[in-house]
Design a protein around this motif. Structure first.
Motif, PDB file in Angstrom:
ATOM      1  N   ARG A  96       0.822  -1.216   0.000  1.00 18.10           N
ATOM      2  CA  ARG A  96       0.000   0.000   0.000  1.00 18.10           C
ATOM      3  C   ARG A  96       0.855   1.265   0.000  1.00 18.10           C
ATOM      4  N   LYS A  97       2.178   1.095   0.148  1.00 22.15           N
ATOM      5  CA  LYS A  97       3.056   2.273   0.158  1.00 22.15           C
ATOM      6  C   LYS A  97       3.244   2.817  -1.257  1.00 22.15           C
ATOM      7  N   GLU A  98       3.474   4.115  -1.334  1.00 20.18           N
ATOM      8  CA  GLU A  98       3.616   4.804  -2.613  1.00 20.18           C
ATOM      9  C   GLU A  98       4.672   4.128  -3.504  1.00 20.18           C
ATOM     10  N   GLU A  99       5.815   3.750  -2.889  1.00 21.66           N
ATOM     11  CA  GLU A  99       6.911   3.196  -3.701  1.00 21.66           C
ATOM     12  C   GLU A  99       6.593   1.809  -4.268  1.00 21.66           C
ATOM     13  N   SER A 100       5.476   1.215  -3.830  1.00 25.37           N
ATOM     14  CA  SER A 100       5.132  -0.141  -4.310  1.00 25.37           C
ATOM     15  C   SER A 100       4.098  -0.128  -5.439  1.00 25.37           C
ATOM     16  N   ARG A 101       3.795   1.089  -5.945  1.00 25.69           N
ATOM     17  CA  ARG A 101       2.713   1.185  -6.949  1.00 25.69           C
ATOM     18  C   ARG A 101       2.929   0.286  -8.160  1.00 25.69           C
ATOM     19  N   GLU A 102       4.167   0.307  -8.649  1.00 26.61           N
ATOM     20  CA  GLU A 102       4.474  -0.487  -9.847  1.00 26.61           C
ATOM     21  C   GLU A 102       4.337  -1.981  -9.551  1.00 26.61           C
ATOM     22  N   THR A 103       4.781  -2.354  -8.367  1.00 25.56           N
ATOM     23  CA  THR A 103       4.708  -3.775  -7.975  1.00 25.56           C
ATOM     24  C   THR A 103       3.251  -4.219  -7.854  1.00 25.56           C
ATOM     25  N   LEU A 104       2.442  -3.388  -7.225  1.00 28.29           N
ATOM     26  CA  LEU A 104       1.026  -3.728  -7.074  1.00 28.29           C
ATOM     27  C   LEU A 104       0.368  -3.871  -8.446  1.00 28.29           C
ATOM     28  N   HIS A 105       0.770  -2.993  -9.349  1.00 29.69           N
ATOM     29  CA  HIS A 105       0.227  -3.041 -10.703  1.00 29.69           C
ATOM     30  C   HIS A 105       0.584  -4.382 -11.351  1.00 29.69           C
ATOM     31  N   GLU A 148      -6.998  -3.187  -8.350  1.00 30.73           N
ATOM     32  CA  GLU A 148      -5.862  -3.241  -7.420  1.00 30.73           C
ATOM     33  C   GLU A 148      -6.361  -3.276  -5.976  1.00 30.73           C
ATOM     34  N   GLU A 149      -7.401  -2.517  -5.687  1.00 30.90           N
ATOM     35  CA  GLU A 149      -7.946  -2.499  -4.329  1.00 30.90           C
ATOM     36  C   GLU A 149      -8.507  -3.874  -3.954  1.00 30.90           C
TER      37      GLU A 149
END
Ligand SMILES: Nc1ncnc2c1ncn2[C@@H]1O[C@H](COP(=O)(O)O)[C@@H](OP(=O)(O)O)[C@H]1O
Ligand SMILES: [Mg+2]
Ligand SMILES: [Mg+2]
Ligand SMILES: [Mg+2]
Length: 391
Positions: A123-132, A152-153
């Motif tokens: 959920r951290k900003e720096e993990s956006r690409e990973t979550l995607h 994603e949610e």
């Protein structure tokens, strides 16, 4: 909790304490379909057939995702350099898929899941690409089964269902989305391990082992590399253990080795010496007169291999103070028990999965058939005593 995303989009390094904030604890649910209070039901009266079918489907889909990621990881030649426990996008993707499929397949049963991963770092900003990337992988896998994509949610919510504390009442799924992450990253053995607890007892278990050969790994000729791999073990209380091809062949019943003479036994242990003392196990093997060298493989694939008699003993002795988690043993435990085997701690106590997220153990875990257990227990206890007095 901390995580840093490496150069490779498939790999995350994570430092997890497994501590959960009180606000995240889930109320332990009861099985609601039965009108009989849970504590009055007998396990024999439950068939768990729908749960088993859902568990097999969920684990097989998760295995598909893991296989895809492991291929990509190996092509990218990623290595585990950190001494922290690695977590890959496949750990998260597998947990999301299994959580989602179980809820989808069993809509009338309240859902409680005790699982290894949580989404705090994702959920951290720096993990956006990973979550995607995780969401993409999850959706590709679901699409292969004709299931509509998740947002994603929804992926994060599915992962976070795993915060349950388990315990002695009601039904709880227990999940290790990738057991043997270090083996997974190395390109070796790993397992997707899913079990169901009912009133504190393991009542069913599924172990998907995508890299485990279908043929026995006992006395295997390492030069033959074209062995077919991909095993799905499943067991239900009082109904035996079966193994099938992960791609879905008809299941065959399996049974543990019936060896009585410990000299003929071979034994499994962790590949990682940090997970289990290789010194102690070799001392035990010496006392038993075991001739074969230890078979070192990652994950609960060891329980699967033991359940079909590839070896006769599994020894696990973590360093002092390490607390074993229930998802590292629940599925493997029932797969071996229903195949005629027995697991205990080093003092001979049965494993108790009703205490929450951890197992309370005396020293280690030993697994074998009923005939060998008394001699094994004696050798284990003598060896532990010798080791302690020689320190
Ligand atoms: N120091 C330690 N001692 C014992 N077990 C450990 C450990 N550090 C990690 N583990 C557990 O060992 C599991 C792998 O078992 P094995 O050694 O049989 O392959 C890991 O599961 P994950 O890979 O799911 O994190 C992890 O939970
Ligand atoms: Mg882990
Ligand atoms: Mg594990
Ligand atoms: Mg794991």
């Amino acid at each position: 909790m901390s995580a840093s995303i490496g150069h490779n989009p498939f790999l995350l390094r994570i430092n997890s304490t497994n501590q959960l904030p009180i606000s995240k604890l889930k109320f332990p649910f009861r099985f609601s379909v039965s009108t009989t209070p849970a504590r009055n039901r007998t396990f024999a009266s439950m068939s768990y057939d729908t749960q088993l079918a859902a568990a097999k489907k969920a684990s097989s889909l998760a295995a598909r995702l893991c296989q895809k990621v492991q291929k990509a990881l190996l092509q990218a030649d990623v290595q585990s350099k950190s001494d922290k426990s690695p977590v890959t996008v496949a750990d998260y993707g597998s947990q999301a898929i299994i959580s989602f499929i179980l809820q989808k397949e069993l809509p009338s049963i309240p859902f409680s899941l005790v699982a290894e991963e949580d989404s705090d770092d994702l959920r951290k900003e720096e993990s956006r690409e990973t979550l995607h990337r995780i969401t993409e992988l999850v959706n590709e896998t679901l699409a292969s089964d004709g299931i509509s994509p998740l947002s994603e949610e929804q992926v994060l919510v599915a992962i976070d269902k795993g915060v349950s504390e388990g315990g002695p009442h009601g039904q709880h799924w227990v999940l290790d989305p990738i057991d043997g992450t270090k083996g997974f990253v190395r390109g070796d053995q790993y397992a997707i391990a899913l079990a169901l607890l009912d009133e504190g007892k393991v009542v069913l278990g599924v172990l998907a082992c995508p890299n485990l050969p279908l043929a026995s790994i006992a006395k295997r000729d390492e030069s033959i590399s074209e062995d077919k791999t991909g095993c799905l073990f499943f067991a239900k209380l009082n109904a035996g253990t079966y193994m099938q091809n992960l791609d879905g062949s008809s299941p065959t019943k399996v049974h543990v080795s019936d060896i009585e003479n410990s000299e003929e036994a071979s034994f499994f242990e962790s590949y990682e010496a940090a997970h289990s003392s290789h010194d102690l196990s070799s001392l035990i093997a010496k006392k038993l007169g075991v001739k074969a060298p230890a078979v070192r493989i990652d994950s609960q694939a060891k329980y699967g291999a033991l359940s079909r008699g590839d070896g006769a003993i599994y020894l696990r002795f973590p360093r002092k103070g390490y607390r074993e988690k229930i998802w590292d043993h629940a599925a493997g435990y029932i797969v071996v028990a229903e195949a005629g085997g027995v697991a205990s701690d080093a003092a001979g106590n049965p494993l108790d999965f009703s205490k929450g997220r951890y197992l309370d153990l005396d020293t280690g875990i030993i697994v074998t058939n009923h005939k060998l257990m008394p001699a094994l227990l004696k050798a284990v206890q003598e060896s532990i005593k010798e080791k302690v007095s020689s320190l």
